[in-house]
Motif scaffolding. Structure first.
Motif, PDB file in Angstrom:
ATOM      1  N   VAL A 558       0.854  -1.198   0.000  1.00 15.74           N
ATOM      2  CA  VAL A 558       0.000   0.000   0.000  1.00 15.74           C
ATOM      3  C   VAL A 558       0.885   1.242   0.000  1.00 15.74           C
ATOM      4  O   VAL A 558       0.692   2.175  -0.782  1.00 15.74           O
ATOM      5  N   VAL A 559       1.878   1.225   0.868  1.00 12.75           N
ATOM      6  CA  VAL A 559       2.784   2.382   0.954  1.00 12.75           C
ATOM      7  C   VAL A 559       3.487   2.594  -0.388  1.00 12.75           C
ATOM      8  O   VAL A 559       3.548   3.725  -0.910  1.00 12.75           O
ATOM      9  N   ALA A 560       3.966   1.503  -0.977  1.00 12.45           N
ATOM     10  CA  ALA A 560       4.693   1.635  -2.243  1.00 12.45           C
ATOM     11  C   ALA A 560       3.797   2.208  -3.328  1.00 12.45           C
ATOM     12  O   ALA A 560       4.204   3.082  -4.108  1.00 12.45           O
ATOM     13  N   LEU A 561       2.542   1.727  -3.355  1.00 13.68           N
ATOM     14  CA  LEU A 561       1.597   2.181  -4.380  1.00 13.68           C
ATOM     15  C   LEU A 561       1.323   3.679  -4.252  1.00 13.68           C
ATOM     16  O   LEU A 561       1.389   4.432  -5.231  1.00 13.68           O
ATOM     17  N   VAL A 562       1.041   4.106  -3.035  1.00 16.59           N
ATOM     18  CA  VAL A 562       0.733   5.526  -2.830  1.00 16.59           C
ATOM     19  C   VAL A 562       1.966   6.387  -3.132  1.00 16.59           C
ATOM     20  O   VAL A 562       1.874   7.430  -3.780  1.00 16.59           O
ATOM     21  N   LYS A 563       3.092   5.888  -2.703  1.00 21.80           N
ATOM     22  CA  LYS A 563       4.336   6.640  -2.909  1.00 21.80           C
ATOM     23  C   LYS A 563       4.580   6.870  -4.405  1.00 21.80           C
ATOM     24  O   LYS A 563       4.940   7.969  -4.834  1.00 21.80           O
ATOM     25  N   LYS A 564       4.371   5.810  -5.174  1.00 17.18           N
ATOM     26  CA  LYS A 564       4.609   5.902  -6.610  1.00 17.18           C
ATOM     27  C   LYS A 564       3.705   6.966  -7.233  1.00 17.18           C
ATOM     28  O   LYS A 564       4.136   7.779  -8.051  1.00 17.18           O
ATOM     29  N   GLN A 565       2.456   6.980  -6.824  1.00 12.00           N
ATOM     30  CA  GLN A 565       1.512   7.946  -7.385  1.00 12.00           C
ATOM     31  C   GLN A 565       1.827   9.359  -6.909  1.00 12.00           C
ATOM     32  O   GLN A 565       1.673  10.321  -7.641  1.00 12.00           O
ATOM     33  N   HIS A 566       2.277   9.454  -5.676  1.00 11.40           N
ATOM     34  CA  HIS A 566       2.682  10.752  -5.135  1.00 11.40           C
ATOM     35  C   HIS A 566       3.825  11.332  -5.982  1.00 11.40           C
ATOM     36  O   HIS A 566       3.823  12.504  -6.362  1.00 11.40           O
ATOM     37  N   GLU A 567       4.769  10.456  -6.299  1.00 12.15           N
ATOM     38  CA  GLU A 567       5.898  10.913  -7.134  1.00 12.15           C
ATOM     39  C   GLU A 567       5.424  11.326  -8.517  1.00 12.15           C
ATOM     40  O   GLU A 567       5.889  12.320  -9.081  1.00 12.15           O
ATOM     41  N   LYS A 568       4.468  10.539  -9.030  1.00 12.93           N
ATOM     42  CA  LYS A 568       3.948  10.865 -10.351  1.00 12.93           C
ATOM     43  C   LYS A 568       3.282  12.248 -10.330  1.00 12.93           C
ATOM     44  O   LYS A 568       3.494  13.085 -11.212  1.00 12.93           O
ATOM     45  N   ALA A 569       2.512  12.497  -9.278  1.00 11.95           N
ATOM     46  CA  ALA A 569       1.826  13.792  -9.157  1.00 11.95           C
ATOM     47  C   ALA A 569       2.855  14.916  -9.078  1.00 11.95           C
ATOM     48  O   ALA A 569       2.719  15.967  -9.726  1.00 11.95           O
ATOM     49  N   MET A 570       3.899  14.672  -8.312  1.00 11.36           N
ATOM     50  CA  MET A 570       4.964  15.664  -8.155  1.00 11.36           C
ATOM     51  C   MET A 570       5.579  15.989  -9.515  1.00 11.36           C
ATOM     52  O   MET A 570       5.821  17.150  -9.837  1.00 11.36           O
ATOM     53  N   LYS A 571       5.776  14.954 -10.284  1.00 10.58           N
ATOM     54  CA  LYS A 571       6.403  15.115 -11.600  1.00 10.58           C
ATOM     55  C   LYS A 571       5.512  15.980 -12.500  1.00 10.58           C
ATOM     56  O   LYS A 571       5.982  16.898 -13.166  1.00 10.58           O
ATOM     57  N   ILE A 572       4.214  15.676 -12.485  1.00  9.58           N
ATOM     58  CA  ILE A 572       3.275  16.446 -13.318  1.00  9.58           C
ATOM     59  C   ILE A 572       3.331  17.924 -12.933  1.00  9.58           C
ATOM     60  O   ILE A 572       3.385  18.805 -13.786  1.00  9.58           O
ATOM     61  N   LEU A 573       3.355  18.180 -11.616  1.00  7.18           N
ATOM     62  CA  LEU A 573       3.346  19.566 -11.150  1.00  7.18           C
ATOM     63  C   LEU A 573       4.658  20.271 -11.511  1.00  7.18           C
ATOM     64  O   LEU A 573       4.670  21.439 -11.925  1.00  7.18           O
ATOM     65  N   GLU A 574       5.737  19.542 -11.376  1.00  9.25           N
ATOM     66  CA  GLU A 574       7.031  20.141 -11.735  1.00  9.25           C
ATOM     67  C   GLU A 574       7.060  20.523 -13.214  1.00  9.25           C
ATOM     68  O   GLU A 574       7.509  21.607 -13.584  1.00  9.25           O
ATOM     69  N   ASP A 575       6.535  19.618 -14.033  1.00  6.44           N
ATOM     70  CA  ASP A 575       6.521  19.883 -15.479  1.00  6.44           C
ATOM     71  C   ASP A 575       5.635  21.068 -15.834  1.00  6.44           C
ATOM     72  O   ASP A 575       5.767  21.657 -16.892  1.00  6.44           O
ATOM     73  N   ASN A 576       4.657  21.352 -14.992  1.00  8.63           N
ATOM     74  CA  ASN A 576       3.711  22.425 -15.305  1.00  8.63           C
ATOM     75  C   ASN A 576       3.789  23.539 -14.270  1.00  8.63           C
ATOM     76  O   ASN A 576       2.793  24.159 -13.927  1.00  8.63           O
ATOM     77  N   ARG A 577       4.952  23.771 -13.787  1.00 12.94           N
ATOM     78  CA  ARG A 577       5.146  24.722 -12.694  1.00 12.94           C
ATOM     79  C   ARG A 577       4.548  26.103 -12.996  1.00 12.94           C
ATOM     80  O   ARG A 577       3.875  26.713 -12.165  1.00 12.94           O
ATOM     81  N   SER A 578       4.779  26.617 -14.230  1.00 15.32           N
ATOM     82  CA  SER A 578       4.309  27.974 -14.519  1.00 15.32           C
ATOM     83  C   SER A 578       2.779  28.034 -14.511  1.00 15.32           C
ATOM     84  O   SER A 578       2.182  28.976 -13.999  1.00 15.32           O
ATOM     85  N   LYS A 579       2.145  26.971 -15.044  1.00 12.13           N
ATOM     86  CA  LYS A 579       0.670  26.940 -15.029  1.00 12.13           C
ATOM     87  C   LYS A 579       0.160  26.844 -13.593  1.00 12.13           C
ATOM     88  O   LYS A 579      -0.857  27.447 -13.235  1.00 12.13           O
ATOM     89  N   LEU A 580       0.883  26.069 -12.799  1.00  7.65           N
ATOM     90  CA  LEU A 580       0.487  25.912 -11.396  1.00  7.65           C
ATOM     91  C   LEU A 580       0.464  27.271 -10.702  1.00  7.65           C
ATOM     92  O   LEU A 580      -0.507  27.626 -10.031  1.00  7.65           O
ATOM     93  N   ASP A 581       1.542  28.056 -10.910  1.00  7.14           N
ATOM     94  CA  ASP A 581       1.619  29.377 -10.292  1.00  7.14           C
ATOM     95  C   ASP A 581       0.491  30.277 -10.779  1.00  7.14           C
ATOM     96  O   ASP A 581      -0.193  30.935  -9.997  1.00  7.14           O
ATOM     97  N   GLU A 582       0.313  30.260 -12.100  1.00 10.27           N
ATOM     98  CA  GLU A 582      -0.691  31.149 -12.691  1.00 10.27           C
ATOM     99  C   GLU A 582      -2.094  30.833 -12.164  1.00 10.27           C
ATOM    100  O   GLU A 582      -2.837  31.730 -11.746  1.00 10.27           O
ATOM    101  N   LEU A 583      -2.394  29.525 -12.164  1.00 12.02           N
ATOM    102  CA  LEU A 583      -3.730  29.108 -11.719  1.00 12.02           C
ATOM    103  C   LEU A 583      -3.927  29.387 -10.222  1.00 12.02           C
ATOM    104  O   LEU A 583      -4.979  29.880  -9.812  1.00 12.02           O
TER     105      LEU A 583
END
Ligand code: ADP
Length: 604
Positions: A558-583
């Motif tokens: 369970v921990v591994a699964l959540v961790k993996k998705q957490h990292e994935k979410a982090m990656k998406i946000l990093e890739d879209n940092r400027s949109k994140l700030d703007e929004l």
């Protein structure tokens, strides 16, 4: 339908009658009794008796100007007027040898007065107590329970304004099923001729507020037959045997009124499995036994149909659900998109609604809501319209009331610091951005950072475009990633964690756990069920069914699964940092933004 109440005389009624009788006795009979005892004589007779020494006791009542006296044996009481200032009176009395002791001659026989004021009331009260307890005994047991032990079922008689199937929106399968019953009640001979028999009992199963009671009433309304309604808990009383006697009475009445429908709501209150545990509920078990006996006892095709509702079907005693008893089960599930829209429309007929209202949008926003919640949403919207001085309900009233039902009222005076507001804005945009960037996630409908009374500081409302019956592993993983998106944004921007993510964490963990223990989405465990769900309609609590080593392994996965998705979410946000700030800045400024606004900034 009209409910017919059975006149029921409470205990106080009987005691009232006794009190009334006593009062009448005191006011009417007592004076009469008293008067009978006293003989009026003239003053001369009194003087003669005094002279002849025939007086017993004498009382001179100066104020009333009269003398009350008795004869020698004190058996008769006499009364006479008095000559004022009769100088000889004292001497005559002295000579007569009458006694003056005892200032008052009781005008009534002391025994009579004692009986009337003490013995009689006590005897009456004891008698009525005896009478009542005898009735209680009769009520509690024995097949000759006569008039008592009555079921307090609400009886609805047929009437033209009863609920019809058209009042129940959606639930087409359930209605289809019940239509057969209606047809049978209309024309039992059609079934009898061919030798088909209707099930005696039908179980309506589903989550709370999905219209089970309504469906039962509608079935009665459509077939135009009497409808007996009783809740399972009403059978179970303080005294053992009462419930059984109520069941008997209910069935007796039903048979007299056949064809008719008997509805038992929350049947799990009496129908729970009898598991022979120590200290079990005797009363409940006896009631259940009686119900089973009654159901076996009546012939098929008598025209009595028993409907019962429950949201805990798995807890019912198998004896209750076997063929010949409640053998037909009709699921009444939460409404789907179309069902929600229909329910909204049915309830909107009762209030004045703006013509431009888009019910399908409201239905999409209220995903997962039950019929009762949808009815509540319409009512909340109407209340809001009144509060704001409008004469009809608008789209915004409805949208706001969905949020009220989901998240509680807006907190008017909750003041967030600037820093907190910023964190909440990033947190919510984090969710929305991760959801939007994963192709399979539903687009967001609305994002708000206005605090709510439920404690939420903000939320992202996702909208499902259509119905989802199956979810793939990928979709579930994306959902977990979306849930972790809020915390990921906080970490990315502020390099710290806040308490705002507790609900997300709970949900993500629940999902991840279900994927591994129930949906067989972990390679190591293959298709093995490691958890069993207990109350699928009430929260769906699950309990583990595996060894301790396996539990440890599950936790790790369970921990591994959540961790993996957490990292994935982090990656998406990093890739879209400027949109994140703007929004996030845009949300911070406006506090509430719609799905379209969000998408246009994201794609702009
Ligand atoms: P249950 O018995 O399943 O808990 P009820 O039948 O008592 O639910 O429903 C509660 C209320 O919810 C009803 O009075 C009605 O206003 C509303 N409701 C639920 N389902 C529907 C439906 N399918 N159509 C219309 N109204 C519904």
């Amino acid at each position: 339908m009209n409910e017919v109440k059975r006149p029921k005389k409470p205990l106080i009624f009987y005691y009232g009658i006794v009190m009334l009788a006593l009062l009448l006795f005191n006011f009417l009979a007592m004076p009469w009794l008293m008067q009978r005892q006293v003989q009026n004589v003239d003053y001369g007779t009194f003087l003669d008796m005094a002279e002849n020494k025939e007086l017993g006791r004498v009382e001179v009542q100066q104020q009333e100007n009269q003398i009350v006296f008795t004869n020698k044996d004190n058996t008769v009481i006499y009364k006479t007027g008095m000559m004022p200032n009769d100088q000889n009176l004292t001497q005559a009395l002295k000579d007569s040898g009458a006694s003056f002791e005892g200032e008052i001659i009781e005008q009534t026989n002391p025994i009579v007065s004692f009986v009337v004021s003490w013995v009689l009331p006590i005897v009456l009260f004891i008698a009525i107590g005896e009478y009542m307890s005898k009735k209680m005994m009769q009520r509690a047991g024995g097949p000759n329970a006569m008039m008592f032990g009555k079921s307090n079922a609400k009886i609805y008689v047929k009437s033209s304004e009863g609920i019809k199937f058209s009042d129940v929106a959606g639930e087409d399968e359930a209605k289809e099923n019940l239509r057969e019953i209606v047809d049978y009640l209309h024309n039992p001979n059609k079934y009898r001729e061919i030798g088909a028999s209707m099930p005696k009992g039908i179980l309506l199963v589903g989550p709370p507020g999905t219209g089970k009671t309504m469906l039962a009433k509608a079935a009665a309304g459509e077939s135009n037959v009497p409808f007996f309604s009783m809740s399972g808990s009403e059978f179970v009383e303080m005294f053992v045997g009462m419930g059984a006697s109520k069941v008997r009475d209910l069935f007796k009445q039903a048979k007299e009124k056949a064809p008719c429908i008997v509805f038992i709501d929350e049947i799990d209150a009496i129908g729970q499995k009898r598991d022979g545990r120590l200290g079990g509920n005797d009363e409940r078990e006896q009631t259940l036994n009686q119900l089973l006996t009654e159901m076996d006892g009546f012939e098929e095709n008598t025209g009595v149909i028993i409907l019962a509702a429950t949201n805990r079907p798995e807890s019912l005693d198998p004896a209750l659900t076997r063929p010949g008893r409640f053998d037909r089960r009709i699921p009444v599930e939460l409404p789907d998109l179309k069902g929600r829209e229909e329910i909204l429309k049915v309830h909107a007929k009762k209030v004045k609604v703006d013509e431009k209202v888009d019910f399908s949008k409201i239905a999409r926003m209220a995903s997962g809501a039950s019929g009762a919640e949808l009815a509540n949403i319409i009512n909340e919207a109407a209340l809001r319209a009144v509060r704001d001085g409008r004469r009809f309900v608008t789209q915004s009233d409805l949208e706001e009331s969905i949020e009220v039902v989901i998240a509680g009222y807006q907190k008017k005076n909750a003041i967030l610091t600037d820093e907190e507001k910023k964190i909440v804005a990033y947190h919510e945009i984090g969710h929305a951005l991760v959801a939007a960037k994963q192709t399979n996630s539903a687009p967001v409908q609305k994002i708000t950072i206005v605090p709510r009374t439920s404690g939420a500081l903000g939320y992202t409302m996702q909208v499902e475009e259509g119905n989802h019956y199956l979810m793939s592993q990928e979709e579930l993983e994306n959902k977990i990633a979306t849930l972790t998106g809020g915390r990921a944004a906080e970490e990315l921007i502020f390099h710290s964690a806040s308490t705002g993510a507790s609900n997300d964490i709970e949900q993500a963990t629940k999902l991840a756990r279900a994927m591994i223990t129930r949906y067989g989405m972990s390679k190591d465990f293959d298709m093995v069920a490691l958890e069993t769900v207990q109350n699928q309609y009430l929260g769906g609590d699950a309990s583990l069914a595996c060894s301790e080593q396996t539990q440890t392994e599950i936790d790790k996965q369970v921990v591994a699964l959540v961790k993996k998705q957490h990292e994935k979410a982090m990656k998406i946000l990093e890739d879209n940092r400027s949109k994140l700030d703007e929004l996030a800045n845009h949300l911070y400024e406006k506090e509430t933004i719609s799905g379209e606004e969000f998408m246009s900034i994201l794609n702009g």
